[in-house]
Motif scaffolding. Structure first.
Motif, PDB file in Angstrom:
ATOM      1  N   THR A   1      38.471  38.198  34.418  1.00 17.27           N
ATOM      2  CA  THR A   1      39.035  38.277  33.068  1.00 17.27           C
ATOM      3  C   THR A   1      39.488  39.701  32.802  1.00 17.27           C
ATOM      4  N   LYS A   2      40.497  39.831  31.976  1.00 19.33           N
ATOM      5  CA  LYS A   2      40.959  41.170  31.601  1.00 19.33           C
ATOM      6  C   LYS A   2      39.904  41.883  30.754  1.00 19.33           C
ATOM      7  N   THR A   3      39.164  41.139  29.961  1.00 18.69           N
ATOM      8  CA  THR A   3      38.134  41.753  29.125  1.00 18.69           C
ATOM      9  C   THR A   3      37.058  42.415  29.968  1.00 18.69           C
TER      10      THR A   3
ATOM     11  N   THR B   1      38.737  40.749  39.824  1.00 14.87           N
ATOM     12  CA  THR B   1      39.747  39.772  39.403  1.00 14.87           C
ATOM     13  C   THR B   1      40.331  39.074  40.619  1.00 14.87           C
TER      14      THR B   1
ATOM     15  N   ASN C   1      49.726  42.306  32.620  1.00 15.28           N
ATOM     16  CA  ASN C   1      48.270  42.428  32.753  1.00 15.28           C
ATOM     17  C   ASN C   1      47.847  43.885  32.840  1.00 15.28           C
ATOM     18  N   SER C   2      48.605  44.688  33.581  1.00 12.55           N
ATOM     19  CA  SER C   2      48.266  46.104  33.711  1.00 12.55           C
ATOM     20  C   SER C   2      48.323  46.801  32.360  1.00 12.55           C
TER      21      SER C   2
ATOM     22  N   ALA D   1      40.254  46.276  40.720  1.00 11.18           N
ATOM     23  CA  ALA D   1      41.162  45.158  40.437  1.00 11.18           C
ATOM     24  C   ALA D   1      40.961  44.029  41.444  1.00 11.18           C
TER      25      ALA D   1
ATOM     26  N   ALA E   1      44.585  37.477  35.558  1.00 11.95           N
ATOM     27  CA  ALA E   1      43.915  38.706  35.134  1.00 11.95           C
ATOM     28  C   ALA E   1      44.221  39.897  36.025  1.00 11.95           C
ATOM     29  N   GLN E   2      44.763  39.693  37.203  1.00  6.16           N
ATOM     30  CA  GLN E   2      44.974  40.805  38.122  1.00  6.16           C
ATOM     31  C   GLN E   2      46.063  41.752  37.632  1.00  6.16           C
ATOM     32  N   PRO E   3      45.827  43.075  37.728  1.00  3.92           N
ATOM     33  CA  PRO E   3      46.879  44.046  37.411  1.00  3.92           C
ATOM     34  C   PRO E   3      47.885  44.139  38.545  1.00  3.92           C
TER      35      PRO E   3
ATOM     36  N   ILE F   1      45.399  45.776  30.215  1.00  2.00           N
ATOM     37  CA  ILE F   1      44.137  46.361  30.675  1.00  2.00           C
ATOM     38  C   ILE F   1      44.115  47.858  30.434  1.00  2.00           C
TER      39      ILE F   1
ATOM     40  N   TYR G   1      52.022  40.378  36.268  1.00  6.28           N
ATOM     41  CA  TYR G   1      51.097  41.416  36.727  1.00  6.28           C
ATOM     42  C   TYR G   1      51.308  42.719  35.951  1.00  6.28           C
TER      43      TYR G   1
END
Length: 282
Positions: free
Chosen positions: A144-146, A224, A79-80, A220, A229-231, A83, A76
């Motif tokens: 998705t992070k995008t 997501t 991911n943060s 978030a 993909a989650q922060p 992002i 996580y």
């Protein structure tokens, strides 16, 4: 018109201020202190109802070890970063260009376009939840992070443009005119003349946007789901089980999640303050 400095107040007022200020500071920090205490408590304290008392045992290494090595918290956190960093770069890059165009060039519709950037900041983001989610689903960008990066860049560019445009307007326009007289291309004026002067504003804006995006929880959760993909702000809820919440692990995860923006602020504190105050006094 302006409040009188405390140094010019009476001695009784100064003593009252000095006595009252620590109490207000403790009250303001009380939630953070509670989370820090919760993060070192054992799980038994919560099952026994010891929420606000002292920890029955000090479980700092146990709780934080479980957060780092027995959960998806490192994922996580990654991911943060994946992002937040592209969002900061993208928003600052776009707002620097738009701020330069709106701050330097004079053309019909300049003020209207600037007002449109400002108006976007007053739209309540909650009303955009359903259309934005449907848009990301239709574009195959949901979860998705995008998709989260693109949305944050679009949503933050308005505020960043307001910040950059006002900052550029404070710069001496004679430098731009002198470069034009020498025959310098417009993109070179931006890159070699204006951009170096914008470093304090860039640093201040980077800290602000980094903090905004890193601490975002609403989008978030909306855009997501799951550790792919989650922060970290949304990932902390993974410590909740079906029937109970692991408050000690959630608190430890919250402390860990709060460290990067705090660290960034202290690393760039000098530039951040300079960027906010430059142009305030002539």
């Amino acid at each position: 018109m302006f409040p009188k400095p405390i140094e010019k107040s009476s001695r009784a007022t100064q003593i009252g201020y000095q006595a009252f200020l620590p109490l207000v500071l403790i009250l303001w920090l009380l939630p953070l202190i509670a989370v820090a205490v919760f993060s070192v408590k054992p799980d038994a304290d919560f099952t026994n109802g010891n929420y606000w008392g002292l920890p029955s045992s000090f479980e700092f290494f146990t709780n934080y070890g479980r957060v780092f090595f027995e959960s998806d918290m490192p994922r996580y956190m990654l991911n943060s970063f994946l992002i937040t960093v592209p969002t900061v770069i993208g928003a600052i890059a776009l707002s620097s260009l738009t701020g330069f165009a709106l701050g330097v060039y004079k053309f019909n519709g300049n003020l209207l376009i600037f007002f449109m950037f400002i108006a976007g900041n007053f739209v309540p983001f909650q009303i955009l939840m359903v259309p934005v989610r449907d848009l990301t689903v239709s574009m195959n960008l949901y979860d998705t992070k995008t998709g989260l990066i693109l949305f944050h860049i679009a949503f933050q560019t308005g505020f960043c443009t307001l910040f950059m445009r006002n900052f550029i307007r404070q710069l001496p326009f004679e430098l731009v005119e002198a470069a034009r007289v020498e025959g310098v291309a417009e993109w070179r004026i931006f890159w070699y003349v204006v951009l170096p002067l914008m470093k304090p504003a860039l640093a201040a804006l980077a800290v602000l946007i980094f903090t905004f995006i890193w601490n975002d929880y609403f989008w978030a959760v909306v855009l997501t789901q799951g550790p792919d993909a989650q922060p970290v702000t949304a990932g902390i809820t993974s410590f909740n089980s079906q029937f109970r919440a692991a408050y000690h692990l959630m608190s430890a995860g919250s402390i860990v999640a709060a460290l990067p923006p705090v660290l960034m602020f202290f690393l760039m504190q000098k530039h951040f303050i300079a960027g906010l105050t430059l142009g305030a006094v002539k």
